[in-house]
Every structure is written in C-alpha cells, then in structure tokens.
Design an enzyme around this catalytic site. Sequence first.
Site, short mmCIF file in Angstrom:
data_model
loop_
_atom_site.label_atom_id
_atom_site.label_comp_id
_atom_site.label_asym_id
_atom_site.label_seq_id
_atom_site.Cartn_x
_atom_site.Cartn_y
_atom_site.Cartn_z
CG ASN A 99 -8.72 -1.60 12.09
OD1 ASN A 99 -7.81 -2.28 11.60
ND2 ASN A 99 -9.18 -0.52 11.51
CG ASP A 115 -0.27 -0.46 2.50
OD1 ASP A 115 0.96 -0.34 2.58
OD2 ASP A 115 -0.96 -0.92 3.41
CG HIS A 167 -5.76 -2.38 8.90
ND1 HIS A 167 -5.81 -1.02 9.10
CD2 HIS A 167 -4.47 -2.74 9.16
CE1 HIS A 167 -4.63 -0.58 9.45
NE2 HIS A 167 -3.80 -1.60 9.50
P1 PGA Z 1 2.24 -1.67 12.57
O1 PGA Z 1 1.00 -1.64 11.62
O2 PGA Z 1 3.17 -2.68 12.01
O3 PGA Z 1 2.80 -0.29 12.55
O4 PGA Z 1 1.72 -2.06 13.93
C1 PGA Z 1 0.50 -2.80 11.08
C2 PGA Z 1 -0.67 -2.49 10.22
O5 PGA Z 1 -1.35 -1.48 10.48
O6 PGA Z 1 -0.92 -3.24 9.27
#
Ligand code: PGA
Length: 247
Positions: A144, A75, A146
């Site tokens: 959450n 992304d 995702h």
């Molecule tokens: P993080 O984020 O590795 O910064 O915890 C993971 C994500 O949001 O997919």
Amino acid sequence: MPKSVHAGFTVITVEDYEEMSMVAAKFIIDKVKNNSKLTLGLSTGGTPKKVYENLILDHRKNQTSYKGVTTFNLDEYVGLADTHPNSYHYYMLHRLFKHIDIPDHQCHIPSGLVNDIEEECAKYEKIIYSVGGIYLQILGLGENGHIGFNEPGTSFSKRTHVTTLTNETRLANSRYFNRVEEVPKQAITMGIETILSSQQILLLVSGEKKAKALDACINGELDEDIPCTALQKHHKVTIVADKEALH
Ligand code: PGA
C-alpha cells in the site's frame, strides 16, 4: 547502468530477488568499509532477509567488521516481547546481529512493551539525534506504499510515533503468524520526517505485488495517501528494484 529519474533518485534495475539482495549487500558493505563508525537504519520483513544473509556470509569470509557500526530499526510491533518470534527484536537478533561482531548496545530497536509509549518515541528520536543521525537508511516498501509502518494518510512531518496498522498491512504480515487476529494492531515506527532526515536512503523492492506502489513512488505526485512518494523530497535515494517490481 543506473538510470536517473528524480534528481534525488538513482534506480538500479536487477533481474530478481537474488540479485537485489546481492547488489544491496555490496552497497551496504562498501559503506561500512568506508566508514567504520557508520550509522545504519535497518528494516525487517521479507525484503531484506537475504541481504542480511549476504552480510553474514561476507562477514565470515572477508571479516568486514561492524564493531563501530550503530543501527536503528525502523519499527516494532506494540505488545510483543523482544523474545516473541514475530517481534522485530527477535528477527534482527537471529537474522543479523548475533552473527556479526556488532556490540549489543549499538543496536537500537524501539520497544513496543513500555508503559509510556510516547516517552519511548521521544527517547528513540533523542538517541538517533545524539549519534548525529542516520547515515544510510534501508527501506522496504509495503504493497500500500507504506515505508516503515507509516501507513497511507500519515503526515510527512511525523517523527517516531505510534501507529495503527491497516487491515491490508495486518493481512500482508499475517503470513508470519498463525492467524491474522494475532497480528498486533499497533506499532511504533520512525516517522517519515525521521526517515527523510537520514543522509542516504536505500529502497529495496522485489516482486510484482509492489509494482503499483513503486510506480507511484517514482512517477507519481507527492501524496500523503501514498507514503513512499515522500522519498521524492530526499536528495539521495538509491532504489534497487527487480524487473517484476518495475514492470
Ligand atoms: P516485506 O514488507 O519486505 O515483507 O514485503 C515490506 C514492508 O511492508 O515494508
């Protein structure tokens, strides 16, 4: 020892973030050594930072080569230039690509700064398809649930698309910005169908904040409101998670 849960899941429990990063790096390095033309799906955020550091250390020490490897990032924020320190282009260049021997043209990240974003999404899918798809997709997990920037409620059948970030995600990611208002409201992300099309998935999870989402991923029902549950539809997912995330 890894223990099996869903038919497609292998869960490797590790002590902490350090060990997760070591185990994940070894997993990736073994794949690169086995197939010099590997296609890797990459993620950003806090989770894989140390994995990338370990890949760089190994590259320097053992000369593991990435000359034939092709990468696709999950992304990118809409509206940030590649040179913006919070763009994922910047993250990948500085945290991995410039430190290993991968040719620039083999590193793909969607652009969030194009006029026609729908066209950019379609183009990204086309390039993935043209190289025969992704072999190993590395994933982090949002609090959450995702995966990529596929937020709760995203159809499991979506491919690369533009998404509106939830307040929760913008707040979680605001730690990299001066203020939460600066976090872009939209992103371009591989869809869940794109992620599920990869041949193997490596999901990395560390910390208590992710425990609820990880529990749903492993033990919950398929639910579009918890995007990570879609991984239950995949035949080969290795989850490397630390004790806090699995408690
Ligand atoms: P993080 O984020 O590795 O910064 O915890 C993971 C994500 O949001 O997919």
